[in-house]
Design a protein around this motif. Structure first.
Motif, PDB file in Angstrom:
ATOM      1  N   SER A 199       1.064  -1.148  -0.009  1.00  0.00           N
ATOM      2  CA  SER A 199      -0.079   0.245  -0.149  1.00  0.00           C
ATOM      3  C   SER A 199       1.031   1.195  -0.010  1.00  0.00           C
ATOM      4  O   SER A 199       2.070   1.136   0.065  1.00  0.00           O
ATOM      5  N   VAL A 200       0.178   2.330  -0.170  1.00  0.00           N
ATOM      6  CA  VAL A 200       1.180   3.680  -0.337  1.00  0.00           C
ATOM      7  C   VAL A 200       1.990   3.904   1.076  1.00  0.00           C
ATOM      8  O   VAL A 200       3.063   4.009   1.092  1.00  0.00           O
ATOM      9  N   GLY A 201       1.278   3.609   2.398  1.00  0.00           N
ATOM     10  CA  GLY A 201       1.793   3.701   3.514  1.00  0.00           C
ATOM     11  C   GLY A 201       3.035   2.676   3.689  1.00  0.00           C
ATOM     12  O   GLY A 201       3.910   2.883   4.192  1.00  0.00           O
ATOM     13  N   ALA A 202       2.875   1.546   3.420  1.00  0.00           N
ATOM     14  CA  ALA A 202       3.607   0.548   3.423  1.00  0.00           C
ATOM     15  C   ALA A 202       4.853   0.762   2.417  1.00  0.00           C
ATOM     16  O   ALA A 202       6.014   0.390   2.838  1.00  0.00           O
ATOM     17  N   ALA A 203       4.663   1.193   1.362  1.00  0.00           N
ATOM     18  CA  ALA A 203       5.800   1.542   0.298  1.00  0.00           C
ATOM     19  C   ALA A 203       6.633   2.645   1.004  1.00  0.00           C
ATOM     20  O   ALA A 203       7.860   2.750   1.049  1.00  0.00           O
ATOM     21  N   HIS A 204       6.008   3.812   1.617  1.00  0.00           N
ATOM     22  CA  HIS A 204       6.644   4.749   2.196  1.00  0.00           C
ATOM     23  C   HIS A 204       7.712   4.153   3.266  1.00  0.00           C
ATOM     24  O   HIS A 204       8.925   4.532   3.495  1.00  0.00           O
ATOM     25  N   THR A 205       7.100   3.433   3.847  1.00  0.00           N
ATOM     26  CA  THR A 205       7.812   2.896   5.221  1.00  0.00           C
ATOM     27  C   THR A 205       9.321   1.836   4.662  1.00  0.00           C
ATOM     28  O   THR A 205      10.137   1.855   5.179  1.00  0.00           O
ATOM     29  N   ALA A 206       8.747   1.281   3.633  1.00  0.00           N
ATOM     30  CA  ALA A 206       9.787   0.446   3.043  1.00  0.00           C
ATOM     31  C   ALA A 206      10.713   1.095   2.364  1.00  0.00           C
ATOM     32  O   ALA A 206      12.313   0.929   2.367  1.00  0.00           O
ATOM     33  N   LEU A 207      10.660   2.291   1.933  1.00  0.00           N
ATOM     34  CA  LEU A 207      11.651   3.232   1.132  1.00  0.00           C
ATOM     35  C   LEU A 207      12.238   4.090   2.389  1.00  0.00           C
ATOM     36  O   LEU A 207      13.828   4.002   2.323  1.00  0.00           O
TER      37      LEU A 207
END
Length: 516
Positions: free
Chosen positions: A427-435
């Motif tokens: 998801s967008v939030g998970a992708a931000h966290t991964a980045l």
């Protein structure tokens, strides 16, 4: 024996056969065939094989019916080698396979996903001059779908029509499924027009298969025409699954007014609202932030006996990730009725005293109670909720645990020349966290002067689907917010790249700025 076979009384047939042997009454070809085909009808496949092998040892040659029956038995037992051995043995003894035998072979190779096997069946039929009947064509078309060969399926269908055999509902449904899976929308819709002009049979399953294909491909106008066709038909009025497909189409396209009009029709006409339809509506209303309508739909579905499943809970979780104030409390109340354990977990992670071990233990318990296909969506939504509640540290912990529990396979890939972060399933939030996690790790590696590849890339996917949720643009904004040294690739949409020199220079400039 034939009377007993008709009544599926295999035990009595077997007792009778043993009496014959005991009294030295010779079992002939027809007797063995009757015993074997009865065992097959009763799904006693081991018994069918046992009596066939017994027959073979006596020197009797099986007839066409027996060969076809035993081929089918071996195929159902998954004994491909035995099937081919028996087929070749029969051919060598002068047996000419009929259409039924080839249907068995085609189905077996289809189940195994063996394209070469299906081609072998077609070649053998032509070589022996066996004309396929409708059953054989249907079996082969179904097999084509399992080996993903839409072009060959289309050719086979045209050959069938040209031979003078009219398709039935099963034929057309198989072909529509094949076209839909291959995303051959134009071919599927052309087939629909041919069905109408030729008066080919249409049933619920065929209509609903076409509607599901339209839902998968985002073909709104085509689905609406199909749906109106169903409503006007005498024998194929829309059922629960037809309405669900339309709710999926309107929900995915965020056409909330049409989705709610359909919901009102469902209520007025007494059509059953299933859990999938409820899920589609809740997703649509949540995105439109029509929370009162969402609560009304949820309460209505519970009254009608819908039991919330993991997918419905996932939709409520997703809505929670962007709700605030009173709306948040309303959605939480719905989720509490569906899955109180999830609500307890959300409240727990908001508390400052919650330790990592507590989060880990409860999160693991939630995953154990969740179906495999819903675990990653749950984790994505919970990360989004944590980020929206400014509990970013917990979001990072959840991403870590999700990775450990195998929810994000392929998140990181490494070669000697390139390291890649693949966030397409996040998801967008998970992708931000991964980045953030990745950039932090790379920064430490630069500071420790560890060996690095020449190229780094982050892949969000192109986001070109009609109903895409916009991950590439959201990811690009976060890259800029972090001032990370990644730039969008000019050659490939959704790909962000940086060289080793870019990364090292960026880390060094940040260090200088921090000490200044």
């Amino acid at each position: 024996m034939k009377s007993l076979r008709f009544g599926r009384q295999f035990q009595l047939i077997e007792e009778l056969a043993h009496d014959m042997i005991k009294n030295e009454v010779e079992l002939d070809n027809i007797t063995y065939s009757t015993i074997i085909t009865c065992a097959k009808r009763c799904n006693l496949f081991d018994k069918a094989v046992e009596w066939f092998e017994r027959m073979y040892k006596t020197g009797l040659m099986p007839d066409e019916v027996t060969y076809s029956a035993v081929l089918d038995v071996y195929a159902k037992l998954g004994k491909v080698e035995e099937v081919m051995s028996l087929y070749e043995r029969g051919r060598a003894s002068g047996w000419k396979p009929d259409a039924i035998a080839f249907s068995v072979l085609g189905k077996m190779f289809g189940e195994a996903g063996d394209y070469d096997g299906i081609r072998y069946v077609l070649q053998e039929m032509k070589a022996l001059g066996v004309e396929p009947n409708l059953v054989v064509y249907n079996t082969l078309l179904e097999a084509m779908g399992k080996v993903a060969k839409p072009g060959l399926a289309r050719s086979l269908f045209e050959e069938m029509v040209e031979s003078g055999i009219n398709p039935n509902e099963k034929t057309l449904t198989s072909l529509v499924r094949i076209y839909g899976k291959a995303r051959w929308a134009r071919d599927a819709l052309q087939l629909w027009e041919r069905m109408k002009s030729n008066g080919w049979p249409m049933d619920f399953i065929l209509y609903n298969t076409l509607l599901s294909m339209c839902a998968d491909l985002g073909l709104v106008e085509e689905a609406e025409r199909l749906f109106e066709d169903m409503k006007a038909s005498e024998h194929s009025k829309p059922d629960s699954w037809s309405y669900t497909a339309m709710l999926n189409i309107y929900g995915s396209g965020r056409n909330v007014d049409k989705a709610m009009k359909l919901f009102e029709d469902i209520s007025d006409l007494g059509v059953e609202l299933n859990v999938m339809g409820c899920t589609c509506l809740i997703q649509c209303l949540g995105r439109a932030k029509r929370i009162d309508d969402l609560v009304r739909v949820f309460e209505f579905s519970l009254e009608k006996g819908v039991k919330p499943d993991d997918r419905l809970c996932g939709s409520l979780l997703s809505v929670l990730s962007y709700c605030e104030g009173e709306d948040l409390d309303k959605v939480l109340a719905c989720l509490h009725q569906a899955n109180p354990k999830l609500v307890a977990f959300i409240k727990m992670v908001e508390e400052e005293k919650t330790s990592f071990e507590m989060v880990k233990q409860e999160f693991k318990s939630i995953l154990n109670d969740t179906s495999v296909e819903a675990r990653r969506p749950f984790c994505n939504c919970l990360i989004d909720i944590c980020r929206n509640k400014d509990t970013t540290e917990t979001a990072h912990e959840l991403l870590y645990m999700g990775t450990v529990y195998g929810l994000y396979p392929g998140l990181h890939t490494k070669t000697s020349d390139e390291w890649c972060l693949n966030v397409r399933s996040l998801s967008v939030g998970a992708a931000h966290t991964a980045l953030e996690e990745w950039v932090g790790t790379l920064t430490k590696m630069v500071e420790r002067q560890e060996a690095l590849p020449q190229l780094f890339s982050a892949n969000t996917g192109a986001g070109t689907h009609k109903f895409s949720q916009g991950l590439p643009s959201a990811f690009a904004l976060h890259v800029r917010k972090l001032a990370a040294p990644f730039r969008q690739s000019e050659e490939k949409a959704g790909l962000f790249v940086a060289t080793r020199e870019d990364l090292v220079s960026w880390v060094q400039s940040r260090s200088l700025a921090a000490t200044a």
